[in-house]
Design a protein around this motif. Structure first.
Motif, PDB file in Angstrom:
ATOM      1  N   GLY A 254       0.477  -1.439   0.656  1.00 51.95           N
ATOM      2  CA  GLY A 254       0.037  -0.156  -0.009  1.00 51.95           C
ATOM      3  C   GLY A 254       1.214   1.187   0.059  1.00 51.95           C
ATOM      4  N   LEU A 255       0.638   2.354  -0.931  1.00 51.59           N
ATOM      5  CA  LEU A 255       1.122   2.959  -0.141  1.00 51.59           C
ATOM      6  C   LEU A 255       0.371   4.479   0.407  1.00 51.59           C
ATOM      7  CD1 LEU A 255       2.854   5.795  -2.269  1.00 51.59           C
ATOM      8  CD2 LEU A 255       1.099   6.073  -3.659  1.00 51.59           C
ATOM      9  N   ASP A 256       1.307   5.280   1.450  1.00 49.42           N
ATOM     10  CA  ASP A 256       1.207   5.583   2.164  1.00 49.42           C
ATOM     11  C   ASP A 256       2.176   6.486   2.390  1.00 49.42           C
ATOM     12  OD1 ASP A 256       3.556   4.687   3.313  1.00 49.42           O
ATOM     13  OD2 ASP A 256       2.475   3.315   4.688  1.00 49.42           O
ATOM     14  N   ARG A 257       2.048   7.970   3.398  1.00 50.42           N
ATOM     15  CA  ARG A 257       2.596   8.493   3.687  1.00 50.42           C
ATOM     16  C   ARG A 257       4.552   8.230   3.367  1.00 50.42           C
ATOM     17  NH1 ARG A 257       0.917  13.624   2.989  1.00 50.42           N
ATOM     18  NH2 ARG A 257      -1.111  13.880   3.350  1.00 50.42           N
ATOM     19  N   ASN A 276      -9.924   1.648  -3.647  1.00 47.73           N
ATOM     20  CA  ASN A 276     -10.134   0.759  -2.636  1.00 47.73           C
ATOM     21  C   ASN A 276      -8.428   1.261  -1.538  1.00 47.73           C
ATOM     22  OD1 ASN A 276     -11.768  -1.620  -3.205  1.00 47.73           O
ATOM     23  ND2 ASN A 276      -9.856  -1.965  -4.573  1.00 47.73           N
ATOM     24  N   ARG A 277      -9.541   2.568  -0.811  1.00 48.07           N
ATOM     25  CA  ARG A 277      -8.596   2.724   0.231  1.00 48.07           C
ATOM     26  C   ARG A 277      -8.107   2.531   1.261  1.00 48.07           C
ATOM     27  NH1 ARG A 277      -9.972   9.173   0.082  1.00 48.07           N
ATOM     28  NH2 ARG A 277     -10.738   9.374  -1.409  1.00 48.07           N
ATOM     29  N   ILE A 281      -3.985   2.074  -1.543  1.00 42.48           N
ATOM     30  CA  ILE A 281      -3.849   3.888  -1.714  1.00 42.48           C
ATOM     31  C   ILE A 281      -4.139   4.206   0.575  1.00 42.48           C
ATOM     32  CG2 ILE A 281      -5.204   4.579  -3.347  1.00 42.48           C
ATOM     33  CD1 ILE A 281      -3.360   6.393  -3.273  1.00 42.48           C
ATOM     34  N   ALA A 282      -3.831   4.994   1.225  1.00 47.20           N
ATOM     35  CA  ALA A 282      -3.682   5.522   1.999  1.00 47.20           C
ATOM     36  C   ALA A 282      -4.094   6.683   1.223  1.00 47.20           C
ATOM     37  CB  ALA A 282      -2.980   6.205   2.734  1.00 47.20           C
ATOM     38  N   ALA A 283      -5.972   6.371   1.994  1.00 41.58           N
ATOM     39  CA  ALA A 283      -6.846   7.930   2.194  1.00 41.58           C
ATOM     40  C   ALA A 283      -5.867   9.346   1.946  1.00 41.58           C
ATOM     41  CB  ALA A 283      -7.695   8.084   2.957  1.00 41.58           C
ATOM     42  N   ASP A 284      -5.094   9.553   3.060  1.00 38.77           N
ATOM     43  CA  ASP A 284      -4.339  10.862   2.895  1.00 38.77           C
ATOM     44  C   ASP A 284      -3.582  11.126   1.837  1.00 38.77           C
ATOM     45  OD1 ASP A 284      -2.363   9.505   4.057  1.00 38.77           O
ATOM     46  OD2 ASP A 284      -2.065  10.253   5.768  1.00 38.77           O
ATOM     47  N   VAL A 285      -2.598   9.860   1.024  1.00 35.05           N
ATOM     48  CA  VAL A 285      -2.162  10.058  -0.060  1.00 35.05           C
ATOM     49  C   VAL A 285      -2.979  10.138  -1.248  1.00 35.05           C
ATOM     50  CG1 VAL A 285      -0.684   9.017  -2.133  1.00 35.05           C
ATOM     51  CG2 VAL A 285      -0.369   9.070   1.033  1.00 35.05           C
ATOM     52  N   ALA A 286      -4.383   9.439  -1.855  1.00 34.34           N
ATOM     53  CA  ALA A 286      -5.316   9.617  -2.568  1.00 34.34           C
ATOM     54  C   ALA A 286      -5.327  11.133  -2.655  1.00 34.34           C
ATOM     55  CB  ALA A 286      -6.020   8.663  -2.315  1.00 34.34           C
TER      56      ALA A 286
END
Length: 318
Positions: A254-257, A276-277, A281-286
């Motif tokens: 998953g892509l996070d900060r 798919n948050r 991918i993290a919501a704050d990145v999206a």
């Protein structure tokens, strides 16, 4: 498939794949999309390039965003649009796709936008089209050329070029038509490095992507890249990965900060949607400052306008 795309006079006949389309044609499509976008955003009238043309959306797979994008693109250039009801059509009664296409061509349909779960279906219809053009809106895991175009347009907007870029594509590469079209376009326009990352079971055969770097290590993959393209992972595929659940998938892929910080400070984050948050991918990145996901959606209309205008417009690009 690529040999079907070009007519004897060298103009673009169908749009089935970016593979083999070539740098000049891809750049012409991107330039045309940017020109149409400039007119639209300036409030200037768009040329009625598709006046008296009929575009039929043949979607054998559900896809609200792609179908809507094609419909808006066609209507803005003056076309009539028919969203063909597959569930009530003669194909559900045993009629072949070729016969359906011939019937609609006889009604003066000019273009078919085709989405299908089986590889090669748009090309199969293009081979039987007598007069109409066929645009591939996604077939199996093989190609999604207009998604590739909109991704390239978004990249070029932010980076000024594709030449020399390092791009990471992460997730379910094996089953992704988006990944394949992005790779074809990035290759054609001179990307310096294309890195593909995902679980071993979701990576393709290395021979298919011989000029790409394949990895199971997302942290290493993201180091110093200019752009990150995250792909949707189907939840049922996670369930069949040994030792994985949604939490484990996000922890590893998953892509996070924290991971985003490994890329260049001006790297952009992309995703073809739907997301798919909290899984890929993290919501704050999206929703963050480096995300250009909604720009991709907007650019999709202009990329599809350019494709339709090139194939059907009164003034065709070469």
């Amino acid at each position: 498939m690529s040999e079907l795309q070009t007519a004897e006079d060298a103009r673009l006949r169908h749009l089935l794949t970016l593979d083999g389309l070539g740098r000049a044609r891809i750049e012409a499509l991107l330039d045309h999309a940017a020109q149409l976008r400039s007119l639209w955003r300036a409030g200037a009238p768009l040329p009625a390039l598709l006046d008296r043309r009929t575009v039929v959306n043949l979607f054998f797979e559900a896809s609200t965003r792609t179908r809507t994008s094609f419909e808006l693109a066609a209507r803005r250039l003056g076309a009539d649009v028919v969203n063909f009801d597959i569930s009530g059509s003669s194909t559900s009664k045993g009629e072949t796709l070729e016969d359906t296409l011939a019937t609609l061509e006889a009604m003066d349909a000019d273009a078919f936008v085709v989405r299908h779960k089986e590889n090669g279906t748009p090309a199969r219809l293009a081979a039987h089209a007598r007069r109409a053009v066929v645009l591939n809106a996604g077939d199996g895991n093989q190609a999604h050329p207009t998604q590739g175009l909109l991704d390239l347009l978004t990249l070029r907007d932010h980076k000024g070029r594709i030449d020399g870029l390092r791009v990471a594509i992460c997730g379910d590469i094996r089953h992704s038509r988006v990944a394949r079209s992005d790779v074809h376009g990035l290759r054609a326009l001179g990307a310096a490095e294309i890195r593909l990352c995902g679980p071993a079971a979701l990576l393709p055969d290395a021979a298919e992507f011989a000029d790409c770097t394949l990895s199971h290590d997302l942290d290493a993959t993201l180091e110093g890249v200019d752009a990150i393209i995250m792909l949707r992972i189907q939840k049922e595929r996670i369930e069949h990965l040994p030792g994985f659940d949604e939490t484990e998938y996000f922890a590893r892929f998953g892509l996070d900060r924290r991971r985003l910080a490994r890329a260049r400070s001006d790297a952009i984050v992309m995703h073809p949607g739907p997301m798919n948050r909290g899984i890929e991918i993290a919501a704050d990145v999206a929703d963050g400052a480096q995300s250009v996901i909604l720009e991709q959606v907007a650019n999709g209309i202009f990329a599809r306008m350019a494709a339709l205008a090139t194939l059907l417009g009164r003034e065709r690009n070469g």
